[in-house]
Design an enzyme around this catalytic site. Sequence first.
Site, PDB file in Angstrom:
ATOM      1  CG  HIS A   1       5.105  -6.915   5.398  1.00 16.84           C
ATOM      2  ND1 HIS A   1       3.635  -7.034   4.976  1.00 16.84           N
ATOM      3  CD2 HIS A   1       5.556  -8.144   5.454  1.00 16.84           C
ATOM      4  CE1 HIS A   1       3.526  -8.322   4.604  1.00 16.84           C
ATOM      5  NE2 HIS A   1       4.733  -8.965   4.978  1.00 16.84           N
ATOM      6  CG  ASP A   2       1.126  -4.604   4.681  1.00 15.19           C
ATOM      7  OD1 ASP A   2       1.725  -5.348   4.372  1.00 15.19           O
ATOM      8  OD2 ASP A   2       0.001  -4.655   5.195  1.00 15.19           O
ATOM      9  CB  THR A   3       4.503   1.291   4.022  1.00 12.61           C
ATOM     10  OG1 THR A   3       5.341   0.952   4.850  1.00 12.61           O
ATOM     11  CG2 THR A   3       2.916   1.284   4.189  1.00 12.61           C
TER      12      THR A   3
ATOM     13  CB  THR B   1      -0.899   0.003   1.060  1.00 15.94           C
ATOM     14  OG1 THR B   1      -0.150  -0.204   2.441  1.00 15.94           O
ATOM     15  CG2 THR B   1      -1.774  -1.229   1.420  1.00 15.94           C
TER      16      THR B   1
END
Length: 465
Positions: A225-227, A19
């Site tokens: 992790h998501d960025t 994201t």
Amino acid sequence: MILTLLSMSLAIFGVSGQTNPAFAPPAVCPVCTSGNYTGQNNGSLPIQPRVPGKAYSRFIQIWLENTDFETAQASTTFSKLASEGILLTNYNGVTHPSEPNYVASIAGDFFGMSDDSFYALPPNVSTQVDLLELHNVSWATYQENMPYIGFSGDYAQKNYLDPSSKVPYTYYKRKHNPFIICDSIASVPARMNRIRNFNDFAVDVNASALPSWVYITPNLVNDAHDTNVTFVSAWLEYFLVPLLNNPNFNDNETLILLTFDENEDYKSQNTVYTLLLGGAVSDYKGTIDSTFYTHYSSLSSVQNNWGLGTLGRQDSNATVASVFQFQANMTNHTNVVSDVTPLMNLTGILPGVCASQRWIPVTAPEMSAIGAGGGPVFTSGITSNVSCENTTPINLTDMGLVNPATINPNYTMLSSNTKVNATSSSTLPSSSAIASSKSSAGHVRLCLPAVSSTIVYLLCAILLS
């Protein structure tokens, strides 16, 4: 229509699956409680005197996610932090993907774990916690967005980065919490109480109750992790930079390890950008250390600092567990320099209790091992019969059997601060029967033989009676 949906997905998640939100502080300050952390604080830990170490009396490690060395190096935040401590240019994860790296960092091995699936390691897997407690070195882990003590899964909650969203966001992942994965910790109420959330962290720091050994896991956006590295840099500016000036977190006897679990590029050596910070290295600001280290080095260095024993696993393998060099100089420890640098980016299914296709019991520690701390190999009082003797790999999947290490033990923390095991016998492999026998050391040895007339396998664990 398909192209439109694909374009929307790429816009939201990016090509890499990450994201791309803007960073927003989850709390007013790093030592402020917040509803964004979900879990309420549980009151501060008791204040325990620090045990003097040879190089420091407090060790704090902060874990970030899946970033190549060069990517982190390009960040101005990481460069600024490097000027405040020692940059380790040859520090490495031990494998791929994430979960086995986290487990290895406290247990000295990853036991055949080759993915990020659900695992619960049996009680005869010892950890650094065992060694710390034997020497009265206080410890705790702080897991951002863990909803409550004893929670054993992943957790989705309201998305605080996008308050208008009605879709829950999974900020907390079990796979980044090795303490809940190791049953020797999760099954003991007093230890479970030390698996804490970030509201607990705020309370503990403000109460001067931060333990001597601390393990910090940010949530899935704050750890990158998501960025991405830009996002995690903003989080570090919000969280770590102010804490470096907080005497309840950092003083002249504190060593802080800031590291990543693994790099992003599986084809290259698993080198990750790692810093040693804190008052313990104030004389080494802006320096570089090119010694070969791995996550096992965080185990051996702590053992060396407090004169602890060893787990008799990779923590005592001098080739992959060098002690931090500034510390080795202080303690007269000699690191082993190998002519060949071990490859740490290897993937695949290795034999182990987590490998359903190549299953073996938990192997015994190396009883003749000599760790960097000089203490004995930890065996919980057992000098023989530490694990089952059968070490021939067995394919449980082909046999249609469930690997017990993949079954949730469902330990539940009650309000009375007691613990029950909600697992019933029906959750064990239906084709197995349990036979137990008491050892002379006062421990229960469980072996689960299959009911096959041609193949017998042993699934063994040693449980405290």
